[in-house]
Every structure is written in C-alpha cells, then in structure tokens.
Design an enzyme around this catalytic site. Structure first.
Site, PDB file in Angstrom:
ATOM      1  CB  ALA B  11      -0.919  -0.005   1.224  1.00 50.06           C
ATOM      2  CG  HIS B  12       0.423   4.403  -2.724  1.00 47.00           C
ATOM      3  ND1 HIS B  12       0.038   3.249  -3.362  1.00 47.00           N
ATOM      4  CD2 HIS B  12       1.065   5.155  -3.660  1.00 47.00           C
ATOM      5  CE1 HIS B  12       0.401   3.321  -4.638  1.00 47.00           C
ATOM      6  NE2 HIS B  12       1.029   4.466  -4.835  1.00 47.00           N
ATOM      7  CB  SER B  13      -1.249   5.061   3.469  1.00 51.60           C
ATOM      8  OG  SER B  13      -1.586   5.057   4.835  1.00 51.60           O
ATOM      9  CG  ASP B  70      -2.563   1.177  -1.946  1.00 47.68           C
ATOM     10  OD1 ASP B  70      -1.712   0.911  -2.809  1.00 47.68           O
ATOM     11  OD2 ASP B  70      -2.490   2.181  -1.211  1.00 47.68           O
TER      12      ASP B  70
END
Lengths: 212, 255
Positions: B11-13, B70
């Site tokens: 995921a990016h976060s 994501d």
C-alpha cells in the site's frame, strides 16, 4: 559518435541533470492531474543512478546493457509511484537487447522498441490513454523509419523528436489510465508528466551523443 | 489445522496497510500477514525493496503468499518484483481485489487452511460484498470451488460424505434459528461462524448458503429477527446443526 557504454553513462548523467532542472515543471504537471510527485521521484531516481555510476565499489561497465541494467534496478528501488516500475522495466528490457560494446542504427531501434515494450507490458496502456506510451510509441515508429539508411545518432534523434511531439499531443487527451483517469474530462489541458519525462530522457540520449 | 498461505499487503500508506492487517488478524489470528507500505523515507508511496523484503519474510514462514495492492502503481511494483525474481512469482500471486475486503476475505479463507487458489479466489470474490446488491451467483460459484473445509490432510478429520460407512451413521439434520445481531450476519459473526463450521468438518448450510464461506453468509443479507434454516449432512449432522444454531442464537457476543 559511437553509442557505447561511455555514451550510455553520459546519457544517464545528463538525464540526472535534466530531471533535477525540470523537477518543478514535472511536479507541477503531476500536481494538476496526478499525485504531484513525478518531478521529485524522477530527480531522486536519476540522482541515485548518477551516484551509483560514480560509486567505485560498482564494477565498471563495458556494454550498454550493463549500464542500462544498473539504471533499471536503481530506478525500480528509488523512484516511487508508477514511474519506478515502468521506467525500471523499460531499461531492464532494453538491457536485454543491448549486450554489445556499441550500437548501430538497428541497435538503437532495438533499444527503443524493447523499452517501449517494457512500458506497455507493465502498464498495459495503449496510445491515446494519455500516458508515457504516447511518447514511446511514436518514438518507436520514428526510429524504425530512420533506421532505413540512417546511422545510430540519426535514429536516436528521430526517436527523440517524435517523443517530444507525442508528449505535446497528450495535452488535449483525456486520461484513461492511472490516477489521472479519475479526473475524467478534467485531465484534458495538461501534458502528461510521464510522456514529458520520456521526451526529456530521449532528448538527453541525443545530447549525450553530442548531436543536439 | 495448518495455515500454509500468508498475505502481503502492498500500500501507499503504512497506517492504512497496518489497519487493514489488524482488521484481518482479528478474524484470522494464525495467518502470516506482512505489510510493504510507504516509500523509502516513510512517506506516501511504494518501495520495491520493501515489497521484496515483505515477500521474502512471508515466504520464509509459509508456502504461498497472496498479495493485495491498493492502487495501480502498487500493483506495478509487485509485478516488477516478480519480473526481477521469477522464483517469487511461482510462490506468490497478485490478486485483483478490493484492498480491505479482499484482505479480510483472504485472511479468513487462509485461516481455514485453504490452498492458495482458494485464498486468491476469496479475495477476488470479495468485491461482491460491496454495493447494494451482492452478486450471489458469483459468490456461490466461487465458494463451490473452495476446498473441503478444514483438516482434509489428516485422515481422522476427513469430511464424511453422506451415507459413508462410519461408526456413527451419516445423517441429515435441519433446524431454524433466529438472527440476534442488529446488523445480521455481518463480517465479524460471519467470520466466526464460517471458522467454526470449517472446524466441524461437516457441510452446513444457512438458508442454502455454504456456512463455511464468510462471503456466502454475508451475501444472505440477513437482518435482526429473521429466521434462517440451518441444515447439515454427514456424521453427527445434528450436533453440527446444534452448534450453528447455538452460535446464531447466541448473537456472537454482540448486543
């Protein structure tokens, strides 16, 4: 001008300088239709490439392929976003067809074709999607045309010119891939930052050949 | 029961991946879940190195890994990792699934000891849990493909076919139960029930839906007060029905 490993290294150092200079411009394009990090990502990635080329611990490169493979793995690890894997795959595939001391016209065509194939196989975009493919696809066509009688540098120059035109042509397009696609029609009016950086990259290849 | 399939969440976060992993672990405590989230500097983004590390770490513990991503660029990083190391691609697979729902569904399926194919399918079918009208046919057909619940690798636990010659006669049982949970058989009760049914090793249905499938149970769209039919076939079918009816009527510890 011989397009050898030394040329490939000059190409990458030139790209690092150009990406650094264009950091704000690319970021601004990406801020309008993406997540606003393309300039930062490209600057970071190519700075890392330049520092690896300067690293005494990295073995010296004798073929174009060795340079491009080093570029591929460095970009994949250091460029965030979609650009890292896309450009990384482009250079990885280009390295597979450039395992020789220097490139002739057909060699440059093979490099550009393999890079474009890497981008499309990874990103599954087609021309008209408002992506870097809109710069790579015309570059391939122009390189193939120029190879008929042209030398390596002429092929490169034709590819770079076509990529620049292709990037400019993304301005009115509506994005259908990546995060820009969520903007729908509002993505029109801005040049695709990936197409722009592709045009810059190929222009740097020409400049590194002393033919700009 | 052995859990052989793990998850890697790309995921990016980092907080988002961590939160999703927490949510999935709540229903699947034994499943190996690794996150590869955020860029090298801890900001928003993805990192090839982190993805490679998470895959290597998970595959050091389990045989196979299902990967969820994501956003498009996270998927590209995963594919690049597979291209750089084809050996990874043989043991890990990227699914086309909604991130949170897919992770929860995959984790619950993996918790039941399912094979990589079934875990991947449950993640991809999870998209049908979002939206106003679940596509029941698709969920059911994917549930049909999942392996027999729990323990088929140990001879003593093998699921009994109806009528199979055993010490206790294979039989059928049916009973009704009233849904107590305000939100019906939503994710948490569905997961608890599916896990228990898988452990029972007896095929049980609730209103015709496979009770070992979280998604099939959720897709029933049950509401508080509704009566459902619980049916089982196999050894000690009556005991299995009792357990399921007891769980449903017990409200799964909720108000």
């Amino acid at each position: 001008m011989t397009l050898d490993a030394a040329w490939a290294e000059r190409w990458m150092r030139r790209s690092a300088a150009d990406m650094h200079a264009a950091r704000e411009e690319l970021t601004e394009l990406d801020r309008r239709i993406g997540d606003g990090d393309h300039g930062v990502n490209m600057d970071r990635g190519f700075a890392a490439v330049a520092s690896r080329l300067d690293d005494e611990a990295v073995p010296p490169r004798e073929t174009v392929a060795q340079v491009l493979r080093l570029v591929a793995t460095t970009l994949m690890s250091t460029v965030g976003g979609a650009s890292g894997p896309l450009y990384g795959t482009a250079f990885l595939h280009a390295a597979r067809v450039t395992n020789r001391a220097d490139l002739d016209g057909a060699g440059v065509v093979a490099l550009v074709e393999a890079a474009a194939e890497g981008i499309t196989s990874r990103g599954r975009a087609v021309p008209g999607d408002k992506t870097m493919v809109d710069a790579w696809a015309p570059a391939v066509e122009a390189a193939e045309r120029a190879a008929d009688g042209g030398d390596a540098v002429e092929v490169l120059r034709a590819a770079a010119a076509a990529a620049a035109d292709g990037a400019a042509a993304t301005v009115p397009m509506i994005a259908t891939k990546g995060r820009a696609s969520y903007l729908g029609p509002r993505s029109a009016g801005t040049e695709d930052p990936g197409a722009r950086s592709t045009a810059m990259l190929l222009a740097a290849a020409v400049a590194a050949a002393g033919a700009d | 029961m052995t859990v052989d399939v793990g998850l890697v969440l790309v995921a990016h976060s980092a907080p988002m991946a961590q939160g999703t992993a927490d949510l999935a672990r709540q229903m699947a405590p034994d499943v190996v879940i690794r996150c590869a989230a955020g860029d090298e500097d801890g900001g928003l983004g993805t990192s090839l190195d982190r993805v490679q590390d998470a895959l290597a770490d998970a595959l050091g513990t389990v045989d196979g890994v299902v990967v969820l991503a994501d956003l498009g660029s996270a998927a590209l990083v995963v594919e690049a990792a597979f291209e750089l190391d084809p050996a990874l691609a043989r043991r890990a697979r990227l699914v086309s699934a909604p991130f949170v729902e897919g992770a929860v569904a995959a984790a619950v399926t993996a918790q039941q000891g399912a094979a990589p194919d079934a875990v991947a399918e449950s993640a991809e079918a999870a998209v049908h849990s979002i939206g106003p009208s679940p596509v029941l046919e698709l969920v059911e057909s994917s549930a049909d493909d999942s392996p027999a619940p729990a323990g088929t690798h140990a001879s003593g636990e093998t699921v009994q076919a109806p009528g199979a010659p055993t010490s206790g006669a294979a039989d059928e049982a049916t009973a009704t139960a009233q849904i107590r949970n305000k939100l019906g058989l939503h994710a948490r009760p569905a997961a608890l029930l599916a896990r228990s049914v898988a452990d029972l090793g007896v095929p049980v249905t609730v209103d015709g839906a496979d009770a070992s499938s979280v998604l099939a149970l959720m897709s029933l769209g049950t509401v508080a007060g509704q009566r459902v039919t619980v049916a089982a076939r196999g050894t000690d079918a009556a005991g299995a029905v009792d357990v399921v009816v007891g769980m449903i009527e017990g409200g799964f510890g909720e108000e």
